[in-house]
Design an enzyme around this catalytic site. Structure first.
Site, mmCIF file in Angstrom:
data_model
loop_
_atom_site.group_PDB
_atom_site.id
_atom_site.type_symbol
_atom_site.label_atom_id
_atom_site.label_comp_id
_atom_site.label_asym_id
_atom_site.label_seq_id
_atom_site.Cartn_x
_atom_site.Cartn_y
_atom_site.Cartn_z
ATOM 1 C CG HIS A 1 -4.267 9.894 0.238
ATOM 2 N ND1 HIS A 1 -2.963 9.795 0.226
ATOM 3 C CD2 HIS A 1 -4.724 9.523 1.475
ATOM 4 C CE1 HIS A 1 -2.470 9.219 1.408
ATOM 5 N NE2 HIS A 1 -3.674 9.111 2.129
ATOM 6 C CE1 TYR B 1 0.471 7.677 3.094
ATOM 7 C CE2 TYR B 1 1.136 5.706 2.303
ATOM 8 C CZ TYR B 1 0.085 6.641 2.803
ATOM 9 O OH TYR B 1 -1.249 5.975 3.233
ATOM 10 C CG ASP C 1 -2.011 1.073 1.215
ATOM 11 O OD1 ASP C 1 -2.851 1.195 0.511
ATOM 12 O OD2 ASP C 1 -1.392 2.396 1.633
ATOM 13 C CE LYS D 1 -3.538 4.845 0.396
ATOM 14 N NZ LYS D 1 -2.328 4.452 0.872
#
Ligand code: A2P
Length: 317
Positions: A110, A48, A43, A77
């Site tokens: 997201h 990130y 994921d 996302k």
């Protein structure tokens, strides 16, 4: 039916590797270790800020011939600054380039929150775009085109309330395949699970271990911890399992996908082994009593400083 490997049903393996908070320097080894141990679901998200490193690991493992792309489930996302329909495809293509794959298995919106282009994290109210000016359905139409173009096999959302999910389902041509939300014993969200079951939408549980490594700025004072809760520890002792395994088995037992994050091989192994732990009715009843509607990731970071977003509007609560 959830699966633990890719079985051709178009559904993700029920336990995946979370990469939020995995530092770029650590995530590459974590992904390689996870794939060696048997994880087949990763994921990811551009916010990130580690997708190039995740992609490096995926490419390295695929190059060894030990795992082929078709046996992996890769989710990413759309960040909040790319909701404008003419930005969605470019955002997905950037993620594909960073992850070094030519399609995703699942691409998610997201947050139901929009920013101006290029804003990673807002510094003032002017950095936001209200949803009235950037309706989710317009973003969704562009997501649907990405499926038609073969850039992603499935599309879905994260952090959507039942009301927002329902509105999207009514308008979508391709219904959302997934809602990825915070889920753990302190935030059990039964009405959401019932709604998604009814609509055939899968649910992924993020922060299944309580996400204790969030940066201080995203933590409240005196947060409850999940791994140390006496009930979780008692159930763990009953099964000679670890508290983390109990939390993951609880999520799997509720037919949700779980995506625990770790960068340590022994924990990666321990977490994956939770697929073999089956909790009984007494365990589930004990854990059901822990629900307190508590969000570790409550979205309040999108609501200050002149933002047009509020918590009430975000969660429709
Ligand atoms: P680490 O990455 O150092 O192993 P979440 O998945 O809810 O976001 O939680 C991630 C946090 O839980 C990280 O701090 C991670 O640390 C920790 N963690 C992951 N697996 C375990 C485990 N099996 N036991 C204890 N802590 C764990």
């Amino acid at each position: 039916m959830l699966t633990f490997s890719l079985d051709g049903t178009g559904k993700p393996p029920a336990l995946g590797l979370g990469t939020w908070k995995a530092a770029p320097g650590a995530v590459q080894d974590a992904v390689k270790d996870a794939l060696a141990i048997g994880y087949r679901h990763i994921d990811c998200a551009p916010i990130y800020q580690n997708e190039p490193e995740v992609g490096g690991a995926i490419a390295e493992v695929i190059a060894t011939g030990r795992v082929s792309r078709g046996y992996l489930w890769i989710t990413s996302k759309l960040w909040n600054d790319a909701h404008a329909p003419d930005r969605v495809r470019a955002a997905l293509k950037k993620t594909l380039a960073d992850l070094r794959v030519d399609y995703l298995d699942l691409y998610l919106v997201h947050w139901p929150v929009a920013f101006k282009p290029g804003v990673l994290f807002p510094r003032s109210g002017a950095d936001y775009v209200p949803l009235e000016d950037m309706p989710i359905i317009d973003t969704w139409r562009a997501m649907e085109e990405c499926v038609a173009d073969g850039l992603t096999r499935h599309i879905g959302v994260c952090n959507f309330s039942v009301a927002k999910l329902d509105a999207l389902c009514r308008q979508a041509t391709i219904p959302p395949a997934m809602n990825q939300i915070e889920l753990h014993p302190y935030l059990q969200q039964e009405p959401m699970l019932a709604f998604c079951r009814d609509k055939g939408i899968l649910v992924t549980a993020y922060s299944p271990l309580g996400s204790g490594d969030r940066p201080a700025a995203l933590k409240k004072k005196d947060e409850p911890t999940l791994l140390d809760h006496p009930v979780i520890q008692k159930v763990a002792a009953r099964h000679r399992a670890t508290p983390a395994q109990v939390l993951l088995a609880w999520g799997l037992g509720r037919r949700t996908v779980v995506i625990p994050k770790s960068v340590h091989p022994e924990r990666l192994r321990q977490n994956l082994a939770a697929i073999n732990l089956v909790l009984d009715a007494e365990d589930m009843a004990d854990i059901a009593a822990l629900d307190r509607g508590y969000r570790f990731v409550d979205g309040s970071f999108f609501t200050g400083g002149g933002s047009p977003y509020s918590l009430a509007q975000l969660w429709d609560e």
